[in-house]
Design a protein around this motif. Structure first.
Motif, PDB file in Angstrom:
ATOM      1  N   ALA A 175     -20.362-125.803 -41.422  1.00  9.77           N
ATOM      2  CA  ALA A 175     -20.947-127.083 -41.826  1.00  9.77           C
ATOM      3  C   ALA A 175     -21.669-126.952 -43.169  1.00  9.77           C
ATOM      4  CB  ALA A 175     -21.911-127.572 -40.751  1.00  9.77           C
ATOM      5  N   ALA A 176     -22.318-125.818 -43.379  1.00 13.79           N
ATOM      6  CA  ALA A 176     -23.042-125.606 -44.629  1.00 13.79           C
ATOM      7  C   ALA A 176     -22.090-125.362 -45.805  1.00 13.79           C
ATOM      8  CB  ALA A 176     -24.002-124.429 -44.493  1.00 13.79           C
ATOM      9  N   LEU A 177     -20.952-124.736 -45.526  1.00 12.15           N
ATOM     10  CA  LEU A 177     -19.989-124.420 -46.580  1.00 12.15           C
ATOM     11  C   LEU A 177     -19.066-125.590 -46.883  1.00 12.15           C
ATOM     12  CD1 LEU A 177     -18.944-120.809 -45.513  1.00 12.15           C
ATOM     13  CD2 LEU A 177     -20.304-121.424 -47.527  1.00 12.15           C
ATOM     14  N   GLY A 178     -18.895-126.495 -45.911  1.00 15.61           N
ATOM     15  CA  GLY A 178     -17.961-127.589 -46.081  1.00 15.61           C
ATOM     16  C   GLY A 178     -16.673-127.342 -45.325  1.00 15.61           C
ATOM     17  N   SER A 179     -15.865-128.375 -45.200  1.00 20.08           N
ATOM     18  CA  SER A 179     -14.676-128.311 -44.337  1.00 20.08           C
ATOM     19  C   SER A 179     -13.520-127.548 -44.954  1.00 20.08           C
ATOM     20  CB  SER A 179     -14.218-129.743 -44.013  1.00 20.08           C
ATOM     21  OG  SER A 179     -13.902-130.444 -45.202  1.00 20.08           O
ATOM     22  N   ARG A 180     -13.678-127.065 -46.177  1.00 19.79           N
ATOM     23  CA  ARG A 180     -12.540-126.416 -46.844  1.00 19.79           C
ATOM     24  C   ARG A 180     -12.240-125.027 -46.314  1.00 19.79           C
ATOM     25  NH1 ARG A 180     -14.383-123.557 -51.859  1.00 19.79           N
ATOM     26  NH2 ARG A 180     -16.622-123.233 -51.644  1.00 19.79           N
ATOM     27  N   VAL A 181     -13.153-124.428 -45.557  1.00 18.42           N
ATOM     28  CA  VAL A 181     -12.937-123.078 -45.037  1.00 18.42           C
ATOM     29  C   VAL A 181     -13.277-123.040 -43.551  1.00 18.42           C
ATOM     30  CG1 VAL A 181     -13.459-121.999 -47.261  1.00 18.42           C
ATOM     31  CG2 VAL A 181     -15.277-122.287 -45.568  1.00 18.42           C
ATOM     32  N   ASP A 182     -12.727-122.041 -42.860  1.00 20.39           N
ATOM     33  CA  ASP A 182     -13.138-121.743 -41.495  1.00 20.39           C
ATOM     34  C   ASP A 182     -13.991-120.485 -41.499  1.00 20.39           C
ATOM     35  OD1 ASP A 182     -12.105-123.624 -39.415  1.00 20.39           O
ATOM     36  OD2 ASP A 182     -10.220-123.243 -40.470  1.00 20.39           O
ATOM     37  N   VAL A 183     -14.661-120.249 -40.367  1.00 23.51           N
ATOM     38  CA  VAL A 183     -15.619-119.143 -40.275  1.00 23.51           C
ATOM     39  C   VAL A 183     -15.407-118.413 -38.966  1.00 23.51           C
ATOM     40  CG1 VAL A 183     -18.071-118.525 -40.184  1.00 23.51           C
ATOM     41  CG2 VAL A 183     -17.317-120.398 -41.677  1.00 23.51           C
ATOM     42  N   ALA A 184     -15.517-117.088 -38.985  1.00 28.05           N
ATOM     43  CA  ALA A 184     -15.408-116.278 -37.771  1.00 28.05           C
ATOM     44  C   ALA A 184     -16.504-115.227 -37.768  1.00 28.05           C
ATOM     45  CB  ALA A 184     -14.041-115.604 -37.683  1.00 28.05           C
ATOM     46  N   ILE A 185     -17.140-115.055 -36.614  1.00 31.38           N
ATOM     47  CA  ILE A 185     -18.086-113.964 -36.392  1.00 31.38           C
ATOM     48  C   ILE A 185     -17.313-112.864 -35.688  1.00 31.38           C
ATOM     49  CG2 ILE A 185     -20.325-113.298 -35.457  1.00 31.38           C
ATOM     50  CD1 ILE A 185     -20.397-115.672 -37.464  1.00 31.38           C
ATOM     51  N   ASP A 190     -13.465 -99.124 -36.322  1.00 32.88           N
ATOM     52  CA  ASP A 190     -12.239 -98.364 -36.575  1.00 32.88           C
ATOM     53  C   ASP A 190     -11.388 -98.172 -35.326  1.00 32.88           C
ATOM     54  OD1 ASP A 190     -12.709 -98.162 -39.270  1.00 32.88           O
ATOM     55  OD2 ASP A 190     -13.753 -96.243 -39.132  1.00 32.88           O
ATOM     56  N   LEU A 191     -11.846 -98.639 -34.182  1.00 34.98           N
ATOM     57  CA  LEU A 191     -11.042 -98.602 -32.962  1.00 34.98           C
ATOM     58  C   LEU A 191     -10.429 -99.954 -32.625  1.00 34.98           C
ATOM     59  CD1 LEU A 191     -13.358 -96.415 -30.686  1.00 34.98           C
ATOM     60  CD2 LEU A 191     -11.315 -95.708 -31.931  1.00 34.98           C
ATOM     61  N   GLY A 192     -10.691-100.960 -33.464  1.00 37.10           N
ATOM     62  CA  GLY A 192     -10.213-102.310 -33.193  1.00 37.10           C
ATOM     63  C   GLY A 192     -11.380-103.272 -33.157  1.00 37.10           C
ATOM     64  N   GLY A 193     -11.233-104.377 -32.446  1.00 37.04           N
ATOM     65  CA  GLY A 193     -12.358-105.297 -32.392  1.00 37.04           C
ATOM     66  C   GLY A 193     -12.018-106.634 -31.785  1.00 37.04           C
ATOM     67  N   ASN A 194     -12.989-107.542 -31.897  1.00 39.22           N
ATOM     68  CA  ASN A 194     -12.885-108.849 -31.271  1.00 39.22           C
ATOM     69  C   ASN A 194     -13.451-109.920 -32.193  1.00 39.22           C
ATOM     70  OD1 ASN A 194     -12.197-108.044 -28.287  1.00 39.22           O
ATOM     71  ND2 ASN A 194     -13.923-106.744 -28.855  1.00 39.22           N
ATOM     72  N   ILE A 195     -12.960-111.131 -31.994  1.00 35.63           N
ATOM     73  CA  ILE A 195     -13.531-112.302 -32.638  1.00 35.63           C
ATOM     74  C   ILE A 195     -14.529-112.886 -31.641  1.00 35.63           C
ATOM     75  CG2 ILE A 195     -13.069-114.495 -33.760  1.00 35.63           C
ATOM     76  CD1 ILE A 195     -11.700-111.992 -35.035  1.00 35.63           C
ATOM     77  N   LEU A 196     -15.797-112.860 -31.967  1.00 33.98           N
ATOM     78  CA  LEU A 196     -16.835-113.281 -31.027  1.00 33.98           C
ATOM     79  C   LEU A 196     -16.989-114.789 -30.984  1.00 33.98           C
ATOM     80  CD1 LEU A 196     -19.600-110.621 -31.744  1.00 33.98           C
ATOM     81  CD2 LEU A 196     -17.687-110.515 -30.131  1.00 33.98           C
ATOM     82  N   GLY A 197     -16.763-115.436 -32.094  1.00 31.89           N
ATOM     83  CA  GLY A 197     -16.883-116.885 -32.167  1.00 31.89           C
ATOM     84  C   GLY A 197     -16.327-117.358 -33.492  1.00 31.89           C
ATOM     85  N   SER A 198     -15.647-118.490 -33.493  1.00 31.82           N
ATOM     86  CA  SER A 198     -15.039-118.957 -34.737  1.00 31.82           C
ATOM     87  C   SER A 198     -14.885-120.469 -34.706  1.00 31.82           C
ATOM     88  CB  SER A 198     -13.669-118.300 -34.947  1.00 31.82           C
ATOM     89  OG  SER A 198     -12.689-118.915 -34.135  1.00 31.82           O
ATOM     90  N   THR A 199     -14.429-121.019 -35.827  1.00 31.32           N
ATOM     91  CA  THR A 199     -14.154-122.447 -35.917  1.00 31.32           C
ATOM     92  C   THR A 199     -12.654-122.723 -35.855  1.00 31.32           C
ATOM     93  OG1 THR A 199     -14.161-122.345 -38.347  1.00 31.32           O
ATOM     94  CG2 THR A 199     -16.258-122.860 -37.255  1.00 31.32           C
ATOM     95  N   VAL A 200     -11.873-121.731 -35.447  1.00 24.50           N
ATOM     96  CA  VAL A 200     -10.438-121.930 -35.243  1.00 24.50           C
ATOM     97  C   VAL A 200     -10.137-121.841 -33.747  1.00 24.50           C
ATOM     98  CG1 VAL A 200      -9.890-121.014 -37.517  1.00 24.50           C
ATOM     99  CG2 VAL A 200      -9.904-119.478 -35.548  1.00 24.50           C
ATOM    100  N   ASP A 201      -8.883-122.136 -33.357  1.00 21.48           N
ATOM    101  CA  ASP A 201      -8.550-122.113 -31.938  1.00 21.48           C
ATOM    102  C   ASP A 201      -8.285-120.694 -31.454  1.00 21.48           C
ATOM    103  OD1 ASP A 201      -5.887-121.423 -32.651  1.00 21.48           O
ATOM    104  OD2 ASP A 201      -5.320-123.524 -32.780  1.00 21.48           O
ATOM    105  N   ARG A 202      -8.092-120.535 -30.145  1.00 22.71           N
ATOM    106  CA  ARG A 202      -7.967-119.193 -29.574  1.00 22.71           C
ATOM    107  C   ARG A 202      -6.720-118.469 -30.052  1.00 22.71           C
ATOM    108  NH1 ARG A 202     -10.204-119.167 -23.325  1.00 22.71           N
ATOM    109  NH2 ARG A 202     -12.326-119.845 -23.830  1.00 22.71           N
ATOM    110  N   ALA A 203      -5.642-119.205 -30.244  1.00 30.84           N
ATOM    111  CA  ALA A 203      -4.432-118.561 -30.755  1.00 30.84           C
ATOM    112  C   ALA A 203      -4.682-117.989 -32.147  1.00 30.84           C
ATOM    113  CB  ALA A 203      -3.282-119.565 -30.788  1.00 30.84           C
ATOM    114  N   ALA A 204      -5.412-118.744 -32.967  1.00 28.85           N
ATOM    115  CA  ALA A 204      -5.752-118.253 -34.306  1.00 28.85           C
ATOM    116  C   ALA A 204      -6.723-117.089 -34.216  1.00 28.85           C
ATOM    117  CB  ALA A 204      -6.331-119.385 -35.143  1.00 28.85           C
ATOM    118  N   ASP A 205      -7.637-117.108 -33.239  1.00 32.15           N
ATOM    119  CA  ASP A 205      -8.545-115.972 -33.038  1.00 32.15           C
ATOM    120  C   ASP A 205      -7.764-114.686 -32.815  1.00 32.15           C
ATOM    121  OD1 ASP A 205     -10.961-117.230 -33.365  1.00 32.15           O
ATOM    122  OD2 ASP A 205     -11.437-117.374 -31.240  1.00 32.15           O
TER     123      ASP A 205
END
Length: 237
Positions: A175-185, A190-205
Motif C-alpha cells: 500500500a505504501a509503495l503503490g499498486s505497481r509492485v507486489d511484496v513478499a516476506i 541455503d537449505l531452501g525456504g518459505n514465503i511467509l506472507g505476500s500480496t500474490v496468490d498461493r500458486a505464485a507463492d
C-alpha cells in the motif's frame, strides 16, 4: 539500478522456462525500534519498476516488531537445554540447537507442542525420516534464528523470532509503495525456504519460493535484507 549479484550468487534463474533476475538491495543496518514501512519505502522505491516483486527477509520484519532478544536476557530452563542437545546443527544456521533458541521455541509454540514434536522426531529419525520436528512444531519454531559467526552485530548475540502477521505486513508495504509492485516476506536460507506472507496468490507463492530457492541474498554480512524479483523480457540475461 546496480544489477549485481551478491558474492557467490547468481543474478538470474530460469523457472518454468522464464528468466528472472533476483536483484539485492543494500541497506543500512536495521535496528530495533525502527519503522519497517518507511525504511522499505526509502531504500526500495528507487529500484522498483512496474511488475516487480519486492521480497523482504523475515529477519528485518521481526526486528522492527521488537521480536529480537539478546542472549543474556533469555532465561533458559533445564528442559530447553536438554532438548537443544538433540537438534541437528548445520553449517547454515544454529536453528534450535542452542539452549536460548530452544527456550524461545518453548515460549512461542508451547511446551506440549515442542515435546510432541521432539517425541515424534525421535521415533521417525530412527527409521531414517527427517523433518518431522519442524513439521509438528510449526512455522513459529522453524522461523527462529539464532546467532552464527556470520551474523552482523549486534544480532550475533541475539535470537530473532519469526515475524508476526507477515501477510498483513506485506499488504502494508505494498500500500505504501503503490499498486505497481507486489511484496513478499520470505524466510530463505541455503537449505531452501518459505514465503511467509505476500500480496500474490498461493500458486505464485510456490513459484516465488522456487525463484529464491538458491538464497540469492545470502545470509552473512551482505547487508541486503531487500531484493527485487524482475521477470526478464526478450533474451535471457
Amino acid at each position: 539500478m546496480d544489477l549485481t549479484a551478491n558474492d557467490g550468487k547468481k543474478l538470474t534463474i530460469s523457472v518454468d522456462g522464464t528468466e528472472y533476475q533476483r536483484i539485492p538491495i543494500k541497506t543500512p543496518l536495521v535496528l530495533a525500534g525502527e519503522k519497517l514501512v518507511p525504511f522499505v519505502v526509502q531504500h526500495a522505491s528507487p529500484h522498483l519498476v512496474d511488475g516487480d516483486i519486492l521480497f523482504i527477509t523475515e529477519k528485518i520484519v521481526a526486528i522492527t516488531q521488537g521480536r529480537s532478544y539478546p542472549l543474556d536476557e533469555i532465561k533458559v530452563r533445564p528442559l530447553a537445554a536438554f532438548l537443544s542437545r538433540y537438534v541437528q546443527k548445520t553449517p547454515y544456521g544454529i536453528g534450535l540447537g542452542m539452549p536460548e533458541t530452544m527456550e524461545m521455541a518453548l515460549r512461542e509454540c508451547g511446551t506440549p507442542r515442542i515435546l510432541l514434536a521432539a517425541a515424534v522426531a525421535a521415533v521417525t529419525k530412527a527409521v531414517g525420516r527427517k523433518g518431522d520436528f519442524y513439521r509438528i512444531a510449526g512455522p513459529k519454531a522453524r522461523g527462529i534464528d539464532g546467532p552464527t559467526h556470520n551474523t552482523i552485530p549486534p544480532y550475533n548475540q541475539q535470537v530473532v523470532l519469526a515475524p508476526a502477521q507477515p501477510r498483513k505486513v506485506a499488504q502494508e508495504v505494498k500500500a505504501a509503495l503503490g499498486s505497481r509492485v507486489d511484496v513478499a516476506i520470505v524466510d530463505i536460507n541455503d537449505l531452501g525456504g518459505n514465503i511467509l506472507g505476500s500480496t500474490v496468490d498461493r500458486a505464485a507463492d510456490a513459484r516465488l519460493a522456487r525463484i529464491l530457492a538458491d538464497n540469492p541474498l545470502g545470509q552473512g554480512h551482505q547487508s541486503t535484507p531487500l531484493g527485487v524479483i524482475r521477470r526478464v523480457t526478450g533474451e535471457a540475461a
